[in-house]
Structure formats: C-alpha cells, structure tokens
Design an enzyme around this catalytic site. Structure first.
Site, PDB file in Angstrom:
ATOM      1  N   ARG A 227       0.845  -1.194   0.000  1.00 62.29           N
ATOM      2  CA  ARG A 227       0.000   0.000   0.000  1.00 62.29           C
ATOM      3  C   ARG A 227       0.882   1.246   0.000  1.00 62.29           C
ATOM      4  NH1 ARG A 227      -3.498  -2.901  -1.441  1.00 62.29           N
ATOM      5  NH2 ARG A 227      -5.531  -3.321  -0.485  1.00 62.29           N
ATOM      6  N   HIS A 275      -1.139   0.181  -9.704  1.00 62.44           N
ATOM      7  CA  HIS A 275      -1.798  -0.757  -8.794  1.00 62.44           C
ATOM      8  C   HIS A 275      -2.309  -1.987  -9.542  1.00 62.44           C
ATOM      9  CE1 HIS A 275      -4.032  -1.040  -4.694  1.00 62.44           C
ATOM     10  NE2 HIS A 275      -3.817  -2.235  -5.190  1.00 62.44           N
TER      11      HIS A 275
HETATM   12  N1  LIG Z   1      -0.592  -4.046  -5.114  1.00 64.82           N
HETATM   13  C1  LIG Z   1      -1.481  -4.990  -5.293  1.00 64.82           C
HETATM   14  O1  LIG Z   1      -2.008  -5.187  -6.407  1.00 64.82           O
HETATM   15  C2  LIG Z   1      -1.876  -5.845  -4.136  1.00 64.82           C
HETATM   16  C3  LIG Z   1      -1.494  -5.519  -2.859  1.00 64.82           C
HETATM   17  N2  LIG Z   1      -1.796  -6.364  -1.813  1.00 64.82           N
HETATM   18  C4  LIG Z   1      -1.326  -6.022  -0.472  1.00 64.82           C
HETATM   19  O2  LIG Z   1      -0.553  -7.100   0.043  1.00 64.82           O
HETATM   20  C5  LIG Z   1      -0.838  -7.235   1.436  1.00 64.82           C
HETATM   21  C6  LIG Z   1      -0.452  -8.614   1.928  1.00 64.82           C
HETATM   22  O3  LIG Z   1      -1.337  -9.568   1.434  1.00 64.82           O
HETATM   23  P1  LIG Z   1      -1.309 -11.046   2.067  1.00 64.82           P
HETATM   24  O4  LIG Z   1       0.064 -11.632   1.945  1.00 64.82           O
HETATM   25  O5  LIG Z   1      -2.466 -11.786   1.533  1.00 64.82           O
HETATM   26  O6  LIG Z   1      -1.580 -10.707   3.609  1.00 64.82           O
HETATM   27  P2  LIG Z   1      -1.374 -11.651   4.874  1.00 64.82           P
HETATM   28  O7  LIG Z   1      -2.312 -11.146   5.916  1.00 64.82           O
HETATM   29  O8  LIG Z   1      -1.437 -13.091   4.460  1.00 64.82           O
HETATM   30  O9  LIG Z   1       0.149 -11.369   5.345  1.00 64.82           O
HETATM   31  C7  LIG Z   1       0.468 -10.205   6.052  1.00 64.82           C
HETATM   32  C8  LIG Z   1       1.873 -10.381   6.615  1.00 64.82           C
HETATM   33  O10 LIG Z   1       2.271  -9.160   7.228  1.00 64.82           O
HETATM   34  C9  LIG Z   1       2.716  -9.447   8.556  1.00 64.82           C
HETATM   35  N3  LIG Z   1       2.418  -8.321   9.440  1.00 64.82           N
HETATM   36  C10 LIG Z   1       1.217  -7.732   9.656  1.00 64.82           C
HETATM   37  N4  LIG Z   1       1.343  -6.741  10.550  1.00 64.82           N
HETATM   38  C11 LIG Z   1       2.660  -6.723  10.915  1.00 64.82           C
HETATM   39  C12 LIG Z   1       3.426  -5.940  11.828  1.00 64.82           C
HETATM   40  N5  LIG Z   1       2.861  -4.974  12.561  1.00 64.82           N
HETATM   41  N6  LIG Z   1       4.751  -6.220  11.958  1.00 64.82           N
HETATM   42  C13 LIG Z   1       5.325  -7.206  11.223  1.00 64.82           C
HETATM   43  N7  LIG Z   1       4.660  -7.976  10.335  1.00 64.82           N
HETATM   44  C14 LIG Z   1       3.341  -7.728  10.197  1.00 64.82           C
HETATM   45  C15 LIG Z   1       1.943 -10.663   8.987  1.00 64.82           C
HETATM   46  O11 LIG Z   1       2.648 -11.288  10.081  1.00 64.82           O
HETATM   47  P3  LIG Z   1       2.090 -12.648  10.739  1.00 64.82           P
HETATM   48  O12 LIG Z   1       2.186 -13.712   9.677  1.00 64.82           O
HETATM   49  O13 LIG Z   1       3.025 -12.928  11.870  1.00 64.82           O
HETATM   50  O14 LIG Z   1       0.675 -12.372  11.174  1.00 64.82           O
HETATM   51  C16 LIG Z   1       1.941 -11.470   7.688  1.00 64.82           C
HETATM   52  O15 LIG Z   1       3.149 -12.184   7.582  1.00 64.82           O
HETATM   53  C17 LIG Z   1      -2.325  -6.905   1.508  1.00 64.82           C
HETATM   54  O16 LIG Z   1      -2.704  -6.502   2.809  1.00 64.82           O
HETATM   55  C18 LIG Z   1      -2.451  -5.758   0.506  1.00 64.82           C
HETATM   56  O17 LIG Z   1      -2.235  -4.537   1.164  1.00 64.82           O
HETATM   57  C19 LIG Z   1      -2.477  -7.543  -1.994  1.00 64.82           C
HETATM   58  C20 LIG Z   1      -2.897  -7.891  -3.253  1.00 64.82           C
HETATM   59  C21 LIG Z   1      -2.661  -7.037  -4.403  1.00 64.82           C
HETATM   60  O1  LIG Z   2      -6.326  -7.201  -3.236  1.00 67.72           O
HETATM   61  C1  LIG Z   2      -5.787  -6.132  -2.870  1.00 67.72           C
HETATM   62  O2  LIG Z   2      -5.548  -5.804  -1.686  1.00 67.72           O
HETATM   63  C2  LIG Z   2      -5.404  -5.196  -3.909  1.00 67.72           C
HETATM   64  O3  LIG Z   2      -4.707  -4.248  -3.664  1.00 67.72           O
HETATM   65  C3  LIG Z   2      -5.907  -5.471  -5.272  1.00 67.72           C
HETATM   66  O4  LIG Z   2      -6.051  -4.296  -5.922  1.00 67.72           O
END
Ligand SMILES: NC(=O)C1=CN([C@@H]2O[C@H](COP(=O)(O)OP(=O)(O)OC[C@H]3O[C@@H](n4cnc5c(N)ncnc54)[C@H](OP(=O)(O)O)[C@@H]3O)[C@@H](O)[C@H]2O)C=CC1
Ligand SMILES: O=C(O)C(=O)CO
Length: 312
Positions: A227, A275
């Site tokens: 983000r 994005h």
């Molecule tokens: N640009 C794009 O097109 C897209 C962007 N995204 C972004 O990618 C992000 C990640 O997606 P996804 O992998 O499914 O999410 P997940 O919830 O599966 O993974 C999030 C990870 O971040 C870690 N985390 C969360 N908070 C903290 C913190 N305070 N300190 C350290 N680590 C932290 C979590 O730790 P733990 O495992 O220990 O809980 C976990 O490992 C989404 O939230 C979204 O914002 C997603 C899809 C598309």
């Molecule tokens: O799935 C998400 O969080 C995305 O950012 C897709 O646009």
C-alpha cells in the site's frame, strides 16, 4: 439464499453471471443505492456505508487481499457492520503468482543492472559493467503472509540470500525469519532489496520512512507491492538523492491515481505501475467465495477470516 454484489469498477454483469453459474440456487444482485431488501451475504470492494448498515448478514467477503479500506470505514462508521458478522478476504486466489512474476522480474532487472544499461543506452555507450554478486544482493520481504511467502518461494531458486519480517516467526525453507519490532533492525541490516507485502494497519502505516531506509545497504532497492500509505514518499526521494536507494519500483501510492505532478513520475530511477501488481482473478475468487459460503451453510470451519482487531 440472497447475495449482494458491489465493486466500483468491476464488470458487474460478468461477476453476477459467473456467481450464478457457481451458486445456481442463490439469488444474486448488484447492490444499488436504496436497496434495503434482505441479504445473506455481501461481496464487496470499497462498499458505501449504507450498503451494509443495519443488515443482518451471515458474512461479508472482500473482493481483494487487503481489507484496510473496509476496516477504515468500520472505524469511522462502527454501525456499518455488526461485530458478529465475519469478514473474509481473498487469500492468494491467483494473486500470488502475479506477485511472484512482478518481484522476480524486477529483482533480476536490478541484479543484472539492466537499469544501468538502459541509462547507458541513452548516452549511446557500449560499456560492460561490473557484475553484482548474489551474496551482496540480500532480499528482505516485509510481510511473510500468503503473498510474501509465495514471493520468497519464487525467489529461492535464484541464489539470493533471502529473509523475511513478520509479527510471528516463520519457517520458510531457505528464508531467514525475523519477527517483531525488536528484530526489524537486524532484518534491515544487510538487506539490499526490500520488498513490501505488509497489510496496511496502524502499526505498519508509514513504516518505510527515513529511519528504516537508512538501515538498508548503500545502493539498495525498494519494491512496494502493498500500500502507498506504507511509504513516506519524501523520504524515498531523499534516499534516492543520497544514493542510499539506487532504484525503486512502486505499484501503490497514497493517492491513486498518482497525480501527474507527483515528482515520482519524472524520477529516472523510479518505475511506476498503476496498482496492477496482483489483480483479483474472478474465477479463482468466486471458487473460494462459493466454497466458503457452502462451508458456512454447513456450519463447517472456514479459512480467510479477517481478524478485525489486528487489522488483517
Ligand atoms: N498491489 C497490489 O495489487 C496488491 C497488494 N496487496 C497487499 O498485500 C498485502 C499482503 O497480502 P497477504 O500476503 O495476503 O496478507 P497476509 O495477511 O497473508 O500477510 C500479512 C503479513 O504481514 C505481517 N504483518 C502484519 N502486521 C505486521 C506488523 N505490525 N509487523 C510485522 N509484520 C506484520 C503478517 O505477520 P504474521 O504472519 O506474523 O501475522 C503477515 O506475515 C495486503 O494486505 C495488501 O495490502 C495484496 C494484493 C494485491
Ligand atoms: O487485493 C488487494 O488488496 C489489492 O490491492 C488489489 O487491488
């Protein structure tokens, strides 16, 4: 079974048709302002408050991986969705491969110095450059969840030292795991390529700032796939100016679309995508959502539920 659908930009007709094929015994409708008729489930992305407010829903499904927007609305309008209504998000559903493609391609672009060769092309210079060594190209992934772990998996065959940072310890083959705020410094020390796949939460907003960037290796690279709110853009521009950061590729921004007067557009060492790093794949998303609805209807355990308190 009544299902509501709302997405500000998706092809509604396509989604409703595919949902009807997947759940033939359900009545599926696109929500429009003033529709207060009962519904059992809502599939949403950036929904208007009035769409959900006062409804007795069995569950709400976010049509993406990040749920920061809907949780932000809930913070401002707690009455929008009763705390008892489970909120689900998309875990992978075709997004992991897209993230892998994006991360591997850009990492190799930087490792093989194609960015530098592109600059030399502009000067019509035929000049082989000193090669980088894998050992000097440690990749650090912020966020080792569904997508971060899959990106690490895709990077493993390429011989780069790999590390990840998350709240809890991870056991990912070939990846050194750092966990919690107390280990962030050790994670950053020695990292040459930083890949951001964190969720947007109060703890992670603004995390990629001057203090964090200063701990990276000289001549580092930033890949922001999560983000825009994670990045302090002025601090990145300063790090690019000082040489601390050699290149950045950004897919997400605090303001989207990115305003045309934003200095990142013109920066020679910043690549920008609108994005699109990992877009929602309709059929994979519908498979997950319909499977989960059937599980919920049978009272079975399900995956993908959002922990509203932790923010993801
Ligand atoms: N640009 C794009 O097109 C897209 C962007 N995204 C972004 O990618 C992000 C990640 O997606 P996804 O992998 O499914 O999410 P997940 O919830 O599966 O993974 C999030 C990870 O971040 C870690 N985390 C969360 N908070 C903290 C913190 N305070 N300190 C350290 N680590 C932290 C979590 O730790 P733990 O495992 O220990 O809980 C976990 O490992 C989404 O939230 C979204 O914002 C997603 C899809 C598309
Ligand atoms: O799935 C998400 O969080 C995305 O950012 C897709 O646009």
């Amino acid at each position: 079974m009544e299902i509501l659908f709302y997405h500000p930009s998706f092809d509604n007709a396509f989604w409703v048709k595919a949902l009807r094929e997947a759940l033939p015994d359900a009545n599926i409708r696109v929500w429009t302002p003033g529709d207060n008729a009962p519904a059992d489930y809502a599939l949403v992305w950036h929904p208007p408050v009035e769409m959900l407010e006062g409804r007795k829903l069995k569950a709400v499904f976010a049509l993406g991986a990040g749920v920061d927007a809907i949780l932000g609305q809930l913070k401002a309008h707690p009455q929008m969705l009763d705390a008892a209504v489970p909120l689900f998000r998309l875990e992978d559903t075709g997004m992991a491969q897209q993230m892998q493609e994006y991360a591997v391609s850009q990492l190799l672009h930087w490792f093989r110095r194609f960015d530098d060769y592109q600059a030399l092309k502009g000067e019509a210079k035929w000049q082989p450059l000193e090669e980088y060594a894998h050992k000097d190209f440690t990749v650090g992934i912020l966020g080792a969840g569904v997508l971060g772990a899959k990106v690490a998996e895709a990077l493993r065959p390429w011989g780069f030292p790999l590390r990840c940072w998350s709240r809890s310890r991870k056991d990912l083959p070939g990846v050194t795991s750092f966990a919690g705020a107390q280990e962030l410094g050790d994670f950053l020390h020695g990292t040459r390529v930083l890949i951001n796949l964190l969720p947007n939460t109060p703890e992670t907003a603004g995390i990629i700032n001057h203090a964090l960037l200063a701990q990276l290796e000289e001549g580092s690279y930033l890949l922001n796939l999560a983000r825009g709110v994670h990045l302090v853009e002025a601090d990145l521009l300063q790090a690019l100016e000082s040489g601390k950061v050699k290149g950045a590729m950004l897919d997400v921004f605090r303001e989207e679309p990115l305003p045309s007067d934003n200095p990142l557009w013109a920066h020679p060492r910043v690549a920008i995508t609108p994005h699109i790093a990992a877009v929602t794949r309709p059929h994979e998303a519908i498979d997950y959502i319909c499977h989960t609805i059937r599980q919920l209807e049978r009272g079975e355990a399900v995956s993908g539920r959002v922990d509203r308190a932790r923010g993801y």
